[in-house]
Design a protein around this motif. Structure first.
Motif, PDB file in Angstrom:
ATOM      1  N   ASP A 257       0.837  -1.206   0.000  1.00  0.00           N
ATOM      2  CA  ASP A 257       0.000   0.000   0.000  1.00  0.00           C
ATOM      3  C   ASP A 257       0.872   1.256   0.000  1.00  0.00           C
ATOM      4  O   ASP A 257       1.905   1.324   0.681  1.00  0.00           O
ATOM      5  CB  ASP A 257      -0.891   0.028   1.244  1.00  0.00           C
ATOM      6  CG  ASP A 257      -2.063  -0.928   1.134  1.00  0.00           C
ATOM      7  OD1 ASP A 257      -2.044  -1.766   0.213  1.00  0.00           O
ATOM      8  OD2 ASP A 257      -2.989  -0.835   1.960  1.00  0.00           O
ATOM      9  N   GLY A 258       0.446   2.250  -0.782  1.00  0.00           N
ATOM     10  CA  GLY A 258       1.190   3.509  -0.837  1.00  0.00           C
ATOM     11  C   GLY A 258       0.440   4.555  -1.624  1.00  0.00           C
ATOM     12  O   GLY A 258      -0.745   4.395  -1.949  1.00  0.00           O
ATOM     13  N   LYS A 259       1.164   5.645  -1.964  1.00  0.00           N
ATOM     14  CA  LYS A 259       0.568   6.691  -2.799  1.00  0.00           C
ATOM     15  C   LYS A 259       1.523   7.013  -3.945  1.00  0.00           C
ATOM     16  O   LYS A 259       2.752   6.940  -3.797  1.00  0.00           O
ATOM     17  CB  LYS A 259       0.274   7.951  -1.990  1.00  0.00           C
ATOM     18  CG  LYS A 259       1.492   8.662  -1.442  1.00  0.00           C
ATOM     19  CD  LYS A 259       1.089   9.936  -0.701  1.00  0.00           C
ATOM     20  CE  LYS A 259       2.328  10.661  -0.149  1.00  0.00           C
ATOM     21  NZ  LYS A 259       1.966  11.906   0.570  1.00  0.00           N
ATOM     22  N   VAL A 260       0.937   7.341  -5.099  1.00  0.00           N
ATOM     23  CA  VAL A 260       1.730   7.623  -6.297  1.00  0.00           C
ATOM     24  C   VAL A 260       2.451   8.956  -6.120  1.00  0.00           C
ATOM     25  O   VAL A 260       1.844   9.965  -5.747  1.00  0.00           O
ATOM     26  CB  VAL A 260       0.824   7.679  -7.546  1.00  0.00           C
ATOM     27  CG1 VAL A 260       1.650   8.024  -8.780  1.00  0.00           C
ATOM     28  CG2 VAL A 260       0.097   6.341  -7.734  1.00  0.00           C
ATOM     29  N   ILE A 261       3.778   8.963  -6.386  1.00  0.00           N
ATOM     30  CA  ILE A 261       4.534  10.215  -6.338  1.00  0.00           C
ATOM     31  C   ILE A 261       5.112  10.579  -7.705  1.00  0.00           C
ATOM     32  O   ILE A 261       5.585  11.698  -7.902  1.00  0.00           O
ATOM     33  CB  ILE A 261       5.666  10.157  -5.283  1.00  0.00           C
ATOM     34  CG1 ILE A 261       6.613   8.988  -5.578  1.00  0.00           C
ATOM     35  CG2 ILE A 261       5.098  10.066  -3.888  1.00  0.00           C
ATOM     36  CD1 ILE A 261       7.826   8.942  -4.637  1.00  0.00           C
ATOM     37  N   LYS A 262       5.086   9.622  -8.643  1.00  0.00           N
ATOM     38  CA  LYS A 262       5.548   9.923  -9.992  1.00  0.00           C
ATOM     39  C   LYS A 262       4.901   8.946 -10.969  1.00  0.00           C
ATOM     40  O   LYS A 262       4.778   7.759 -10.697  1.00  0.00           O
ATOM     41  CB  LYS A 262       7.075   9.806 -10.092  1.00  0.00           C
ATOM     42  CG  LYS A 262       7.619  10.191 -11.478  1.00  0.00           C
ATOM     43  CD  LYS A 262       9.114   9.946 -11.578  1.00  0.00           C
ATOM     44  CE  LYS A 262       9.902  10.937 -10.749  1.00  0.00           C
ATOM     45  NZ  LYS A 262      11.375  10.787 -10.990  1.00  0.00           N
ATOM     46  N   GLY A 263       4.474   9.486 -12.135  1.00  0.00           N
ATOM     47  CA  GLY A 263       3.877   8.646 -13.161  1.00  0.00           C
ATOM     48  C   GLY A 263       2.353   8.655 -13.115  1.00  0.00           C
ATOM     49  O   GLY A 263       1.734   9.250 -12.223  1.00  0.00           O
ATOM     50  N   ALA A 264       1.758   8.025 -14.131  1.00  0.00           N
ATOM     51  CA  ALA A 264       0.303   7.909 -14.220  1.00  0.00           C
ATOM     52  C   ALA A 264      -0.024   6.579 -14.888  1.00  0.00           C
ATOM     53  O   ALA A 264       0.731   6.085 -15.717  1.00  0.00           O
ATOM     54  CB  ALA A 264      -0.284   9.069 -15.020  1.00  0.00           C
ATOM     55  N   SER A 265      -1.135   6.004 -14.498  1.00  0.00           N
ATOM     56  CA  SER A 265      -1.523   4.714 -15.050  1.00  0.00           C
ATOM     57  C   SER A 265      -2.984   4.437 -14.722  1.00  0.00           C
ATOM     58  O   SER A 265      -3.651   5.236 -14.056  1.00  0.00           O
ATOM     59  CB  SER A 265      -0.632   3.601 -14.483  1.00  0.00           C
ATOM     60  OG  SER A 265      -0.941   2.358 -15.079  1.00  0.00           O
ATOM     61  N   THR A 266      -3.473   3.310 -15.201  1.00  0.00           N
ATOM     62  CA  THR A 266      -4.770   2.814 -14.762  1.00  0.00           C
ATOM     63  C   THR A 266      -4.517   1.537 -13.977  1.00  0.00           C
ATOM     64  O   THR A 266      -3.711   0.695 -14.375  1.00  0.00           O
ATOM     65  CB  THR A 266      -5.709   2.511 -15.942  1.00  0.00           C
ATOM     66  OG1 THR A 266      -5.065   1.624 -16.850  1.00  0.00           O
ATOM     67  CG2 THR A 266      -6.092   3.790 -16.662  1.00  0.00           C
ATOM     68  N   ILE A 267      -5.201   1.408 -12.849  1.00  0.00           N
ATOM     69  CA  ILE A 267      -5.009   0.276 -11.938  1.00  0.00           C
ATOM     70  C   ILE A 267      -6.303  -0.525 -11.874  1.00  0.00           C
ATOM     71  O   ILE A 267      -7.373   0.025 -11.633  1.00  0.00           O
ATOM     72  CB  ILE A 267      -4.639   0.764 -10.522  1.00  0.00           C
ATOM     73  CG1 ILE A 267      -3.322   1.547 -10.547  1.00  0.00           C
ATOM     74  CG2 ILE A 267      -4.551  -0.408  -9.568  1.00  0.00           C
ATOM     75  CD1 ILE A 267      -2.109   0.713 -10.749  1.00  0.00           C
ATOM     76  N   ASN A 268      -6.186  -1.828 -12.103  1.00  0.00           N
ATOM     77  CA  ASN A 268      -7.331  -2.720 -11.923  1.00  0.00           C
ATOM     78  C   ASN A 268      -7.412  -3.062 -10.437  1.00  0.00           C
ATOM     79  O   ASN A 268      -6.591  -3.813  -9.915  1.00  0.00           O
ATOM     80  CB  ASN A 268      -7.146  -3.988 -12.754  1.00  0.00           C
ATOM     81  CG  ASN A 268      -8.378  -4.877 -12.712  1.00  0.00           C
ATOM     82  OD1 ASN A 268      -9.105  -4.903 -11.731  1.00  0.00           O
ATOM     83  ND2 ASN A 268      -8.601  -5.609 -13.791  1.00  0.00           N
ATOM     84  N   GLN A 269      -8.415  -2.500  -9.756  1.00  0.00           N
ATOM     85  CA  GLN A 269      -8.559  -2.675  -8.316  1.00  0.00           C
ATOM     86  C   GLN A 269      -9.598  -3.722  -7.949  1.00  0.00           C
ATOM     87  O   GLN A 269     -10.110  -3.730  -6.830  1.00  0.00           O
ATOM     88  CB  GLN A 269      -8.919  -1.334  -7.653  1.00  0.00           C
ATOM     89  CG  GLN A 269      -7.864  -0.277  -7.824  1.00  0.00           C
ATOM     90  CD  GLN A 269      -8.130   0.964  -6.986  1.00  0.00           C
ATOM     91  OE1 GLN A 269      -7.221   1.668  -6.590  1.00  0.00           O
ATOM     92  NE2 GLN A 269      -9.399   1.255  -6.722  1.00  0.00           N
ATOM     93  N   ALA A 270      -9.913  -4.605  -8.883  1.00  0.00           N
ATOM     94  CA  ALA A 270     -10.965  -5.605  -8.649  1.00  0.00           C
ATOM     95  C   ALA A 270     -10.693  -6.439  -7.406  1.00  0.00           C
ATOM     96  O   ALA A 270     -11.618  -6.837  -6.693  1.00  0.00           O
ATOM     97  CB  ALA A 270     -11.117  -6.507  -9.867  1.00  0.00           C
ATOM     98  N   ALA A 271      -9.416  -6.712  -7.127  1.00  0.00           N
ATOM     99  CA  ALA A 271      -9.086  -7.550  -5.973  1.00  0.00           C
ATOM    100  C   ALA A 271      -9.430  -6.876  -4.652  1.00  0.00           C
ATOM    101  O   ALA A 271      -9.617  -7.538  -3.638  1.00  0.00           O
ATOM    102  CB  ALA A 271      -7.593  -7.894  -5.983  1.00  0.00           C
ATOM    103  N   ILE A 272      -9.538  -5.546  -4.654  1.00  0.00           N
ATOM    104  CA  ILE A 272      -9.811  -4.814  -3.429  1.00  0.00           C
ATOM    105  C   ILE A 272     -11.224  -4.240  -3.405  1.00  0.00           C
ATOM    106  O   ILE A 272     -11.972  -4.436  -2.448  1.00  0.00           O
ATOM    107  CB  ILE A 272      -8.785  -3.667  -3.231  1.00  0.00           C
ATOM    108  CG1 ILE A 272      -7.370  -4.257  -3.151  1.00  0.00           C
ATOM    109  CG2 ILE A 272      -9.109  -2.873  -1.983  1.00  0.00           C
ATOM    110  CD1 ILE A 272      -7.131  -5.171  -1.976  1.00  0.00           C
ATOM    111  N   THR A 273     -11.603  -3.514  -4.457  1.00  0.00           N
ATOM    112  CA  THR A 273     -12.914  -2.851  -4.473  1.00  0.00           C
ATOM    113  C   THR A 273     -13.981  -3.643  -5.194  1.00  0.00           C
ATOM    114  O   THR A 273     -15.164  -3.368  -5.051  1.00  0.00           O
ATOM    115  CB  THR A 273     -12.818  -1.470  -5.149  1.00  0.00           C
ATOM    116  OG1 THR A 273     -12.504  -1.646  -6.542  1.00  0.00           O
ATOM    117  CG2 THR A 273     -11.743  -0.625  -4.501  1.00  0.00           C
TER     118      THR A 273
END
Length: 711
Positions: free
Chosen positions: A228-244
């Motif tokens: 777990d963390g927060k983005v500090i550089k870059g951009a993307s799309t994340i598949n969060q199906a495992a969590i949400t």
């Protein structure tokens, strides 16, 4: 100094055995505390004691212990000796029935029956006799007395049948529990063990257990987020199906949170760690699932509770009948000893023992024929008490995949021309929205392979490219605002789609917006009728629990007729809400399909999972699984459960009443062994036939009145 050790236990067959193991370990010198989690198959020991010493205390069940670093030995159902003993017991039982039918219950038939009992139930008899010796009256004690009683009165076939049914139930329970435990443990196997971490001016591979809060980790496209963390550089799309549990990937930019176990689909991300590995959302989910299962009090079957009173009472009554009249009323010893023996025979609880299993087994078979997998009779009984049903949204009430719902064109452009431009640009993308659009165009047999030049993708935002010399841009509202201006009318259309909780793909040039495509997760065809059927069954409280935003959740709830919505929930919040419903006195069923639903499924009175689309953990945590993702089976399961509960009550009452009537014949001295045998056989036959009525269960059609479901 005392230390705490947690071991994985292999070999548990029942909760009683787990309790006995826990008590044995507590009595070891040097042990301060020991706690067994039967559902998770673990034991936590505080004190100064070795693994070998702890393992010795489980020798009565051949238990084996493993530390967290050791590989747990797994055995398939067919490699276990108990499975083969049960099968051999069944074959011997069938052979006995055949011989009995052809030549009568002679020595050969009795030999087959006795062999079936010994092979299928010798461990049962050992424990039952030990319980009798220590005056403990549980289900195994009751079963032992039932089988011995059946043998004494010559009902060898009945005794062997009871042993075989009990052996099957034990085998299936053990197999189901072990699969659940393996699935929970496998969650960690699906997450990376190392992460690319910035240390001393370079990127190196570091074990996730050694990563500290504040460290920076790199996540490449196609990799899972390690922590777990927060983005500090870059951009993307994340598949969060495992969590949400949500199927549409979420755009992540600087400052956005990311979770361990989620999938980075497109861009490079540099993430600052905000939680230690053991505190990550995924780790907590695993812990919550185990704790939720261990906190759930396993409801003791009525027979188990009643046996602690019934069995000793029968023994005392038989003893009193045999000695009191001769000692105090000048009775004839031979006559009253015979009466006492008759009391023991009539008190033999064969009918009582089989009254519940025959109903449960029949109901489970009927459910299986209709595509419903129930993991034990207790869950079948609990389903009949349900008064509140909580649903996950994505993959449960909806199909879990985005589909094109609307096409809007700014001017008079042809729809085919507009869509072929979009599909030509998006055809090489694996983003779920792009896949949905390309599929939509393919189904219309339109050309989508027009030549694209100067193609460029801005990760997490949109794409651009030239077709026939014109530069086109496709993306979200925020992306297109950087390229072109929206007219008031276009802005109004965008707002309308937002209010309908739809996701937009906008096509524009630098001059103006050409059009837009609206997509949303489609509602299952049967969802509305299922909710309506539940309401007709008297279940008025239906709740939608989802990690999606409020507007989208409310739209789905309105479409299917659900009365209450709780949105923007993380897995632990779903679990907490389900727990609050239980604390208020409601019997709650949770219907879900994803890993994020596992904790809520375990916390509910009855956890129900969708078969095909469900994650492994959700399926193994759930008490009921609907095969082939068929939610229409839910009303049928509830009605079958209610009818099963009614028949079980009838069977218990019937078996006890017949026993009582026979026992009353003791008063005038009329009870004989023949009457006792007839009472016992008659009760067994009646409860069996009554239980078999559940075979008539008919499939529920959700668009019909529910009272047509079971006739």
């Amino acid at each position: 100094m005392s230390r705490m050790e947690k071991y994985v236990v292999q070999g548990f067959t029942c909760a009683h055995c787990a309790s006995q193991f826990e008590n044995n370990v507590k009595q070891l010198p040097g042990v301060e505390e020991a706690e067994v989690n039967f559902q998770a198959s673990t034991i936590t020991v505080i004190g100064n004691v070795t693994k070998k010493d702890v393992e010795k205390e489980g020798a009565f069940e051949n238990l084996k212990l493993y530390t967290k670093d050791e590989q747990v030995e797994t055995k398939s159902l067919w490699s276990q000796s108990s499975t083969w003993r049960t099968l051999i017991s069944g074959l011997l039982l069938l052979s006995g029935f055949f011989v009995h039918g052809v030549w009568g219950e002679e020595l050969l038939a009795i030999l087959f029956y006795a062999s079936s009992m010994v092979i299928g139930g010798y461990s049962l008899f050992l424990q039952g006799l030990k319980n009798l010796f220590h005056a403990r009256f549980d289900m195994k004690t009751l079963m032992t007395i039932a089988v011995i009683g059946a043998s004494i009165i010559g009902e060898w076939g009945e005794g062997a049948t009871v042993v075989f049914l009990f052996a099957i139930s034990q085998m299936l329970e053990t197999y189901s529990m072990e699969r659940a435990r393996r699935s929970i443990r496998s969650l960690f196997d699906d997450t990376p063990k190392q992460a690319r971490t910035w240390r001393n001016g370079t990127w190196i591979e570091v074990d996730v257990e050694d990563i500290m809060v504040g460290d920076r980790v790199m996540v490449h496209p196609g990799e899972k987020v390690t922590i777990d963390g927060k983005v500090i550089k870059g951009a993307s799309t994340i598949n969060q199906a495992a969590i949400t549990g949500e199927s549409i990937p979420v755009e992540k930019q600087s400052g956005d949170p990311v979770f361990a176990g989620t999938l980075n689909e497109e861009g490079h991300l540099e993430v600052e760690v905000t939680k230690l590995n053991e505190d990550s959302t995924l780790s907590k989910m695993i812990k919550v699932v185990e704790e939720a299962q261990s906190k759930r009090a396993s409801a003791q079957a009525f027979i188990d509770r009643f046996a602690t009173v019934y069995t000793p009472i029968i023994i005392v009554i038989a003893f009193a009948v045999a000695i009191v009249p001769p000692l105090f009323f000048n009775g004839i010893w031979l006559d009253w000893v015979y009466q006492g023996l008759a009391v023991l025979v009539v008190g033999c609880p064969c009918a009582l023992v089989i009254s519940t299993p025959v109903s449960i087994v029949t109901a489970l078979g009927t459910a299986a024929r209709h595509g419903i997998l129930l993991k034990g009779g207790i869950h079948l009984e609990e389903t009949g008490k349900i008064e509140t049903v909580a649903f996950d949204k994505t993959g449960t009430l909806t199909n879990g995949k985005p589909v094109v719902t609307d096409i809007w064109l700014a001017n008079e452009e042809k729809e085919a021309e507009f869509l072929t431009i979009v599909a030509s640009l998006e055809q090489h993308s694996k983003h779920p929205l792009a896949v949905a659009v390309v599929k939509y165009v393919d189904e219309k047999n339109w050309n989508n392979d027009r030549e694209v030049t100067n193609f460029h993708s801005e990760t997490g935002k949109g794409i651009s490219g030239k077709i026939d010399g014109i530069s086109y841009y496709i993306g979200s509202e925020s992306f297109i605002t950087q390229v072109s201006e929206f007219t008031d009318h276009t802005q109004a259309v965008i707002q309308q789609f937002k209010e309908e909780a739809k996701t937009l793909m906008i096509l524009a040039t630098k001059k103006d917006v050409i059009g837009m495509i609206a997509l949303s997760d489609s509602v299952r065809e049967e969802s509305k009728s299922i909710v309506s059927a539940l309401h007709h069954l008297g279940i008025r409280n239906t709740i939608l629990l989802t990690g999606d935003h409020e507007r989208s959740a409310q739209v789905i709830a309105n479409q299917v007729g659900i009365s209450e919505v709780k949105a923007n929930l993380l897995p632990n919040e779903k679990m907490s809400y389900v727990q609050s419903l239980r604390d208020s006195g409601r019997h709650v069923a949770m219907v879900g399909d994803g890993v994020n639903d596992a904790a809520a499924l375990a916390t509910a009175n009855v956890g129900m999972a969708m078969g095909g689309a469900g994650s492994d953990v959700a399926l193994e945590t759930a008490d009921i699984v609907f095969m082939k993702d068929d939610l229409s089976k839910l009303p049928f399961a509830i009605q079958l459960s209610r009818r099963t509960k009614t028949i079980i009550k009838q069977n218990i009452t019937l078996s006890l009443v017949l026993k009582l009537l026979a026992l009353l014949l003791v008063i005038p001295g009329w009870l004989t062994l023949w009457i006792a045998i007839v009472a016992d056989m008659g009760a067994t036959l009646l409860v069996t036939l009554n239980g078999l009525r559940l075979l008539k269960g008919k499939k529920v059609h959700s668009n019909k009145q529910s009272d047509n479901a079971l006739n």
